[in-house]
Design a protein around this motif. Sequence first.
Motif, PDB file in Angstrom:
ATOM      1  N   LYS A  55       2.983   3.754  -5.302  1.00 32.06           N
ATOM      2  CA  LYS A  55       1.835   2.842  -5.265  1.00 32.06           C
ATOM      3  C   LYS A  55       1.461   2.447  -6.678  1.00 32.06           C
ATOM      4  N   LEU A  56       0.823   1.304  -6.807  1.00 25.82           N
ATOM      5  CA  LEU A  56       0.270   0.897  -8.098  1.00 25.82           C
ATOM      6  C   LEU A  56      -1.119   0.318  -7.850  1.00 25.82           C
ATOM      7  N   SER A  57      -2.075   0.682  -8.702  1.00 23.25           N
ATOM      8  CA  SER A  57      -3.419   0.115  -8.576  1.00 23.25           C
ATOM      9  C   SER A  57      -3.388  -1.355  -8.986  1.00 23.25           C
ATOM     10  N   ALA A  58      -4.468  -2.069  -8.648  1.00 19.56           N
ATOM     11  CA  ALA A  58      -4.567  -3.482  -9.032  1.00 19.56           C
ATOM     12  C   ALA A  58      -4.489  -3.639 -10.553  1.00 19.56           C
ATOM     13  N   ASP A  59      -5.120  -2.700 -11.303  1.00 23.38           N
ATOM     14  CA  ASP A  59      -5.067  -2.753 -12.766  1.00 23.38           C
ATOM     15  C   ASP A  59      -3.635  -2.628 -13.277  1.00 23.38           C
ATOM     16  N   ARG A  60      -2.943  -1.652 -12.713  1.00 25.88           N
ATOM     17  CA  ARG A  60      -1.564  -1.440 -13.165  1.00 25.88           C
ATOM     18  C   ARG A  60      -0.674  -2.642 -12.786  1.00 25.88           C
ATOM     19  N   LYS A  61      -0.936  -3.205 -11.615  1.00 24.18           N
ATOM     20  CA  LYS A  61      -0.159  -4.395 -11.234  1.00 24.18           C
ATOM     21  C   LYS A  61      -0.383  -5.533 -12.220  1.00 24.18           C
ATOM     22  N   ARG A  62      -1.635  -5.643 -12.710  1.00 19.23           N
ATOM     23  CA  ARG A  62      -1.936  -6.694 -13.685  1.00 19.23           C
ATOM     24  C   ARG A  62      -1.112  -6.465 -14.960  1.00 19.23           C
ATOM     25  N   LEU A  63      -1.018  -5.211 -15.391  1.00 19.70           N
ATOM     26  CA  LEU A  63      -0.215  -4.896 -16.582  1.00 19.70           C
ATOM     27  C   LEU A  63       1.272  -5.197 -16.330  1.00 19.70           C
ATOM     28  N   VAL A  64       1.734  -4.874 -15.114  1.00 18.01           N
ATOM     29  CA  VAL A  64       3.130  -5.182 -14.778  1.00 18.01           C
ATOM     30  C   VAL A  64       3.383  -6.669 -14.902  1.00 18.01           C
TER      31      VAL A  64
END
Lengths: 186, 186
Positions: free
Chosen positions: A171-180
């Motif tokens: 899983k990835l949080s919304a914040d981490r997805k933004r960084l991705v």
Amino acid sequence: LVVKKQDPAIERDLHLALEDLFYGCTKKMKISRRVMNEDGHTSSIKDKILSIDVKPGWKQGTRIKFEKEGDQGPNCIPADIVFVVQEKPHPWFSRQQDDLIYTSHIDLEKALTGFSVEIQTLDGRFINVPVNDIVHPKYTKIVPGEGMPMSRDPSQKGNLIIQFEIHFPEKLSADRKRLVRQALAH
Amino acid sequence: LVVKKQDPAIERDLHLALEDLFYGCTKKMKISRRVMNEDGHTSSIKDKILSIDVKPGWKQGTRIKFEKEGDQGPNCIPADIVFVVQEKPHPWFSRQQDDLIYTSHIDLEKALTGFSVEIQTLDGRFINVPVNDIVHPKYTKIVPGEGMPMSRDPSQKGNLIIQFEIHFPEKLSADRKRLVRQALAH
């Protein structure tokens, strides 16, 4: 006139570790066979040791024939005994001809940012292989000369081929997805 | 007494598109065969049309037999003619039994952040499949009921299985690698 017939060869598996096939070794195999007594009519069972000189680089399926080492009988030619090399599974290497295959399990983060793999060779050395390319699922890193010895000339060796199993996050949080997205956007 | 012998069956491939096997269809196959004339001694070559009623869900290897449709001769039973279904390759689907396999090519960014796949089905509809899980190299998305009809009951259908080929970037700058580490660090 008695026509002597020979029975078909008797096959037995010879299980060898990759290390045995890397260095070569001598394997002693005990066989029990019927042997004619001196009277030429009666026979008895006797043990015999056959010695196999395993050469470096022998492969799965290599056949070693001992002629006429099967049961003796008054009217037959003893069968040949054939040993067939079977590779024992190795805990971290598999073999493809003269190459050794190693699977490295890495996180996606390392696959994208670089890392190094430490591998213990069949002769006990630890080699460190830096990987600076981006590792995708079909990427392989080839280390020349760290494979199996070639049976024609054991001073020559195949390659070590490192393949990679990339572990993705679950899983990835919304914040981490933004960084991705920032990291990987075109 | 004349013992009539039958020659072995004549096999011919019947190449069918996945769409033909999805809907079913009628295929007319022309054969040329030697036919006895009315005098019972002479023969001539005649064309004949064989009609094959392809049922929805037939598989590669399905055999359709036409009995005694081979060459006629005074002292033989004509051979059977057997058509064997061969699936033509489809541009975007492959088939595994009743399932259809589709390979979606996506960037790593999408694999980690979500996306949707649009697929045109064999009956021409466009279906949109949202994927919100993180897609790793062995991930598959299964869409029930969008596969091939089952030949026993064509109202039932197999699954559509979407597999993914994830395209990794070839290079990443030091800045982007830093973002990757932030995004994926444990």
